[in-house]
Design a protein around this motif. Sequence first.
Motif, short mmCIF file in Angstrom:
data_model
loop_
_atom_site.label_atom_id
_atom_site.label_comp_id
_atom_site.label_asym_id
_atom_site.label_seq_id
_atom_site.Cartn_x
_atom_site.Cartn_y
_atom_site.Cartn_z
N GLU A 30 57.84 30.20 24.83
CA GLU A 30 59.29 30.05 24.99
C GLU A 30 59.96 31.41 25.16
O GLU A 30 60.88 31.57 25.99
N GLU A 31 59.47 32.41 24.40
CA GLU A 31 60.03 33.75 24.54
C GLU A 31 59.75 34.30 25.94
O GLU A 31 60.64 34.89 26.58
N LEU A 32 58.52 34.07 26.42
CA LEU A 32 58.19 34.51 27.78
C LEU A 32 59.02 33.77 28.82
O LEU A 32 59.44 34.34 29.83
N ARG A 33 59.25 32.47 28.58
CA ARG A 33 60.09 31.71 29.51
C ARG A 33 61.50 32.26 29.56
O ARG A 33 62.10 32.38 30.64
N LEU A 71 64.81 37.53 33.88
CA LEU A 71 64.41 38.36 35.02
C LEU A 71 64.71 37.67 36.34
O LEU A 71 65.15 38.30 37.31
N THR A 72 64.48 36.34 36.37
CA THR A 72 64.79 35.58 37.61
C THR A 72 66.28 35.62 37.91
O THR A 72 66.69 35.78 39.07
N LYS A 73 67.09 35.46 36.85
CA LYS A 73 68.54 35.51 37.05
C LYS A 73 68.96 36.87 37.56
O LYS A 73 69.79 37.00 38.48
N ALA A 95 67.11 38.98 39.19
CA ALA A 95 66.64 39.11 40.57
C ALA A 95 67.56 38.38 41.54
O ALA A 95 67.89 38.88 42.62
N LYS A 96 67.99 37.16 41.13
CA LYS A 96 68.91 36.41 42.01
C LYS A 96 70.23 37.14 42.17
O LYS A 96 70.79 37.20 43.27
N ASP A 97 70.74 37.68 41.01
CA ASP A 97 71.99 38.45 41.10
C ASP A 97 71.82 39.66 42.02
O ASP A 97 72.70 39.98 42.83
N ALA A 98 70.65 40.32 41.89
CA ALA A 98 70.41 41.48 42.76
C ALA A 98 70.33 41.05 44.23
O ALA A 98 70.86 41.73 45.12
N THR A 129 63.90 46.64 43.67
CA THR A 129 64.42 46.56 42.30
C THR A 129 65.87 47.01 42.27
O THR A 129 66.41 47.45 43.27
N ALA A 130 66.48 46.88 41.08
CA ALA A 130 67.89 47.23 40.92
C ALA A 130 68.08 48.62 40.32
O ALA A 130 69.14 48.95 39.79
#
Length: 396
Positions: free
Chosen positions: A191-194, A200-202, A204-207, A323-324
Amino acid sequence: MIEYALLFGLGFLAAALIVMLVAPAIHRRIVLYTENRLKATMPLSPQEIRAQKDMVRAVYAAENARTAQELLREREASIALRLANDTLSRDASHLVADNQDLRAQIHDMSVEAADFRSKLRRAEVEADNLKEALRRTEESAAAKDLEITTLGRRIERIMADVDNLKIERTTRETEIENLKMRVQALRDEREELRRETKLLTKRAKDAEIRLAQEEHKLLRLDDRLAREMADNVDKDALLERRAKEIARLKQGVKSANSQVRAAMKSLRAANLPVPDFKEIAIVEDEPAAVAAAVGAVAGTADLEDELRHRHTALTERLLKAKTATNDKALREEIADIAAKMIVLTAAREGEKSPIPDLLRAKSAKGPGKGLTLAERVLAIDPSLAGSAAPQGPLAE
């Protein structure tokens, strides 16, 4: 009996019809034979012949009347027989229908009897089968009794095995509890990894969204730069045409002045009145203004080349960025390019540009967290802060 009565009535009717048809022919034959015999036996006078003819006519009329009466009686009898025949026919049809119904009932009863016989045979066969099944059941019951005894022994052995399995189950339950605790710990880690993956996905999407927005901004700036470059080329051509036109007009004015002076000299030489005429003044500092304008155009061309190169380099950096980490530097580069674009636009529009007033209005609102676009523009070209007021509204 009814059939015989019908046949008798039909025969009588047929005989009566035959008699009615044959009687006139027989009568004519009898009269002919009688006349021939009378003619052969004695000679007749005309009066006697007429008398005989009258008598014959009378006899014929009587016979005819009698025959007609007999025919009427026969017709009445035939009608009565026909009515009786119809009645008998109806009775016979009723009897025939009843006979057919009875035959159908007999046939149905025969079929039912055959069904009953077949059912009886099947019942006998089923009884034999049940007897055989009962015998087999008794045999299987005896076999099952033996099997039950064997299974009882097996159950005793299985109970002993069950006791051993209970002990093993207790051990396994302990192991399962330990495994559950490990699985719960692994689930918490998952769950922590999720959550970290979602974060990280969010990001990446924002970036990606920011990158797409910056790309759209760059595309708009590129389009505007292309339009400004095209306008600059048109203005350069217009300035060249205006310079040529000014030179041509100056030459024309000089030739006109020389012609006027020659004409005035000719008038004075001829002692003619000379009109009051003033020469057209030629502004001598226009070439300097034109040169200044050409220099300004050359400066804007250099700025356009610089912006074009920086825009190309920025586009390549944005496409290669994964990357950002370099977002701040890229934003600074984009803001610098936008500020120089504003400076280039103000230089092209000249004194009528509304950009200086807008820059003063933006800078008068006070500093923010960082450098605003107006501050960047004024840092690049401080002369825009003291320009004249605009002559018209700024078109977006």
